[in-house]
Design a protein around this motif. Structure first.
Motif, short mmCIF file in Angstrom:
data_model
loop_
_atom_site.label_atom_id
_atom_site.label_comp_id
_atom_site.label_asym_id
_atom_site.label_seq_id
_atom_site.Cartn_x
_atom_site.Cartn_y
_atom_site.Cartn_z
N ASN A 21 0.95 -1.10 -0.01
CA ASN A 21 0.05 -0.09 0.02
C ASN A 21 0.98 1.32 0.03
OD1 ASN A 21 -2.22 -1.55 0.36
ND2 ASN A 21 -2.50 -1.47 2.26
N ALA A 22 0.28 2.30 -0.49
CA ALA A 22 0.89 3.44 -0.60
C ALA A 22 1.05 4.22 0.59
CB ALA A 22 0.68 4.51 -1.71
N TYR A 23 2.11 4.74 1.00
CA TYR A 23 1.93 5.59 2.39
C TYR A 23 1.32 6.81 2.43
CZ TYR A 23 3.61 8.03 6.68
OH TYR A 23 3.82 8.60 7.71
N SER A 24 0.31 6.88 3.00
CA SER A 24 -0.60 8.39 3.23
C SER A 24 -0.76 8.69 4.71
CB SER A 24 -1.90 8.04 2.59
OG SER A 24 -2.61 7.16 3.05
N PRO A 25 0.22 9.72 5.02
CA PRO A 25 0.28 9.85 6.19
C PRO A 25 -1.41 10.59 6.85
CG PRO A 25 1.49 11.48 5.34
CD PRO A 25 1.14 10.45 4.16
N MET A 26 -1.82 10.39 7.98
CA MET A 26 -2.97 11.07 8.47
C MET A 26 -2.54 12.52 8.99
SD MET A 26 -5.51 9.03 7.84
CE MET A 26 -6.55 9.68 8.89
#
Length: 98
Positions: A21-26
């Motif tokens: 999964n691509a890293y997507s910071p919250m």
């Protein structure tokens, strides 16, 4: 006996691969501030209520003291009766040896 037994290679299930999964910071969202507590009125003790509290506390002390003293008395009476029984048994055994 303790060596593991693996299934043959042709019957083993095929490993499944999944795409990473691509890293997507919250984004950081701070917690909401707690609601302010309304000021409560302080308890006002009058002379009568203070006297009632003192009388209730004194009664509680007297009741607890009475219970503790009665328990101590029960232990003392039991100890005295056991001592009398021990002296009696010792006397009987001593008179039988003569």
């Amino acid at each position: 006996m303790f060596t593991p037994k693996y299934p043959p290679q042709d019957t083993a299930p095929a490993p499944t691969t999944s795409a990473p999964n691509a890293y997507s910071p919250m984004p950081y969202v701070p917690a909401p501030a707690p609601a302010p507590v309304p000021n409560r009125p302080t308890v006002q003790l009058t002379a009568g209520s203070t006297l009632a509290l003192a009388a209730g506390g004194g009664a509680l002390v007297l009741v607890v003291g009475t219970v503790l003293v009665s328990m101590l008395l029960a232990v003392a009476i039991t100890a005295a009766s056991v001592a009398v029984c021990a002296v009696t048994v010792r006397s009987i055994l001593k008179s039988d040896r003569r």
